[in-house]
Design a protein around this motif. Sequence first.
Motif, PDB file in Angstrom:
ATOM      1  N   CYS A  72      39.444 -17.685  42.447  1.00 12.94           N
ATOM      2  CA  CYS A  72      39.645 -16.922  43.688  1.00 12.94           C
ATOM      3  C   CYS A  72      38.982 -15.545  43.603  1.00 12.94           C
ATOM      4  O   CYS A  72      38.365 -15.089  44.574  1.00 12.94           O
ATOM      5  CB  CYS A  72      41.131 -16.772  43.999  1.00 12.94           C
ATOM      6  SG  CYS A  72      41.900 -18.309  44.527  1.00 12.94           S
ATOM      7  N   CYS A  73      39.100 -14.892  42.451  1.00 14.83           N
ATOM      8  CA  CYS A  73      38.444 -13.591  42.268  1.00 14.83           C
ATOM      9  C   CYS A  73      36.924 -13.732  42.346  1.00 14.83           C
ATOM     10  O   CYS A  73      36.241 -12.903  42.956  1.00 14.83           O
ATOM     11  CB  CYS A  73      38.852 -12.960  40.944  1.00 14.83           C
ATOM     12  SG  CYS A  73      40.535 -12.342  40.904  1.00 14.83           S
ATOM     13  N   LEU A 122      37.739  -6.771  40.989  1.00 16.69           N
ATOM     14  CA  LEU A 122      37.800  -8.231  40.847  1.00 16.69           C
ATOM     15  C   LEU A 122      37.094  -8.703  39.573  1.00 16.69           C
ATOM     16  O   LEU A 122      37.586  -9.604  38.883  1.00 16.69           O
ATOM     17  CB  LEU A 122      37.197  -8.916  42.075  1.00 16.69           C
ATOM     18  CG  LEU A 122      38.023  -8.829  43.363  1.00 16.69           C
ATOM     19  CD1 LEU A 122      37.246  -9.413  44.532  1.00 16.69           C
ATOM     20  CD2 LEU A 122      39.353  -9.537  43.201  1.00 16.69           C
ATOM     21  N   MET A 123      35.969  -8.087  39.241  1.00 10.72           N
ATOM     22  CA  MET A 123      35.258  -8.460  38.010  1.00 10.72           C
ATOM     23  C   MET A 123      36.090  -8.113  36.774  1.00 10.72           C
ATOM     24  O   MET A 123      36.110  -8.871  35.805  1.00 10.72           O
ATOM     25  CB  MET A 123      33.891  -7.757  37.937  1.00 10.72           C
ATOM     26  CG  MET A 123      32.905  -8.240  38.983  1.00 10.72           C
ATOM     27  SD  MET A 123      32.486  -9.982  38.823  1.00 10.72           S
ATOM     28  CE  MET A 123      31.531  -9.971  37.335  1.00 10.72           C
ATOM     29  N   LEU A 177      26.967 -16.085  41.620  1.00 10.48           N
ATOM     30  CA  LEU A 177      28.401 -15.885  41.869  1.00 10.48           C
ATOM     31  C   LEU A 177      29.013 -17.095  42.566  1.00 10.48           C
ATOM     32  O   LEU A 177      30.134 -17.497  42.249  1.00 10.48           O
ATOM     33  CB  LEU A 177      28.621 -14.637  42.720  1.00 10.48           C
ATOM     34  CG  LEU A 177      28.438 -13.305  42.006  1.00 10.48           C
ATOM     35  CD1 LEU A 177      28.487 -12.159  43.000  1.00 10.48           C
ATOM     36  CD2 LEU A 177      29.498 -13.133  40.942  1.00 10.48           C
ATOM     37  N   LEU A 178      28.291 -17.651  43.513  1.00  8.81           N
ATOM     38  CA  LEU A 178      28.790 -18.837  44.213  1.00  8.81           C
ATOM     39  C   LEU A 178      28.959 -20.002  43.237  1.00  8.81           C
ATOM     40  O   LEU A 178      29.996 -20.673  43.236  1.00  8.81           O
ATOM     41  CB  LEU A 178      27.843 -19.226  45.352  1.00  8.81           C
ATOM     42  CG  LEU A 178      28.219 -20.473  46.141  1.00  8.81           C
ATOM     43  CD1 LEU A 178      29.573 -20.308  46.813  1.00  8.81           C
ATOM     44  CD2 LEU A 178      27.144 -20.800  47.164  1.00  8.81           C
ATOM     45  N   LEU A 179      27.972 -20.222  42.382  1.00  7.52           N
ATOM     46  CA  LEU A 179      28.051 -21.301  41.400  1.00  7.52           C
ATOM     47  C   LEU A 179      29.182 -21.051  40.396  1.00  7.52           C
ATOM     48  O   LEU A 179      29.901 -21.979  40.021  1.00  7.52           O
ATOM     49  CB  LEU A 179      26.722 -21.472  40.670  1.00  7.52           C
ATOM     50  CG  LEU A 179      25.582 -22.025  41.528  1.00  7.52           C
ATOM     51  CD1 LEU A 179      24.284 -22.033  40.730  1.00  7.52           C
ATOM     52  CD2 LEU A 179      25.910 -23.409  42.027  1.00  7.52           C
ATOM     53  N   PHE A 180      29.359 -19.802  39.981  1.00  8.68           N
ATOM     54  CA  PHE A 180      30.446 -19.476  39.059  1.00  8.68           C
ATOM     55  C   PHE A 180      31.798 -19.766  39.706  1.00  8.68           C
ATOM     56  O   PHE A 180      32.678 -20.362  39.079  1.00  8.68           O
ATOM     57  CB  PHE A 180      30.364 -18.007  38.633  1.00  8.68           C
ATOM     58  CG  PHE A 180      31.472 -17.587  37.712  1.00  8.68           C
ATOM     59  CD1 PHE A 180      31.515 -18.043  36.401  1.00  8.68           C
ATOM     60  CD2 PHE A 180      32.477 -16.740  38.153  1.00  8.68           C
ATOM     61  CE1 PHE A 180      32.547 -17.667  35.553  1.00  8.68           C
ATOM     62  CE2 PHE A 180      33.507 -16.362  37.321  1.00  8.68           C
ATOM     63  CZ  PHE A 180      33.543 -16.810  36.010  1.00  8.68           C
ATOM     64  N   ALA A 181      31.962 -19.363  40.964  1.00  7.89           N
ATOM     65  CA  ALA A 181      33.220 -19.626  41.672  1.00  7.89           C
ATOM     66  C   ALA A 181      33.463 -21.135  41.797  1.00  7.89           C
ATOM     67  O   ALA A 181      34.576 -21.613  41.550  1.00  7.89           O
ATOM     68  CB  ALA A 181      33.204 -18.974  43.049  1.00  7.89           C
TER      69      ALA A 181
END
Length: 179
Positions: free
Chosen positions: A98-99, A63-64, A141-145
């Motif tokens: 989504c990734c 995914l990354m 990661l949550l903030l990036f999403a």
Amino acid sequence: MNETEQINASLNRMRVVCMAARIGLMICLVPFALLTILSIVLLCSGGVVPFGECLISTATALLMTIILVMLIGLMKTPAKGISPFSRRSCRTLFVVACCAAGVFLLTLFEEPGRSYAVTDDVFYGTGTAAQSTFLNIDLKLLLFALMMFSFWAVFRYGTLLQRLSDENESEKESREEGI
């Protein structure tokens, strides 16, 4: 400086920034992919690391990698001086979001405090920083999403405005030609 000159200057700045970002992402992609493949092969081939954790690590790395490739593609159009407000850019941002959400969700299943290290003699070492039952929540990661989902919504709106502007301009041109 008139409005047309400001628009052209802004377009040139966007082109330069996007080209630099694209080159930087491409430079990051190659070592990331190579090191990720090497790490997964070394950690998962010895059987010391449980299969489930190897699967999570592999899915996270995939995914990354998709995120990096999609971001490189996203920078291609503006680097050429073309408006980034297109359906393709919107789809790309949605896939990246989504990734990123998928990576965040996968990290929730990782064992908290556990790290794996590969030493000189290809020893598979596991260590726990602290035995706990807390979830492994990576807020970055949550903030990036969330940011990517926000950018997707903004770009979707910008795409609609771009289409409306193009339609209005073509109607104006057709009226001028009819006069």
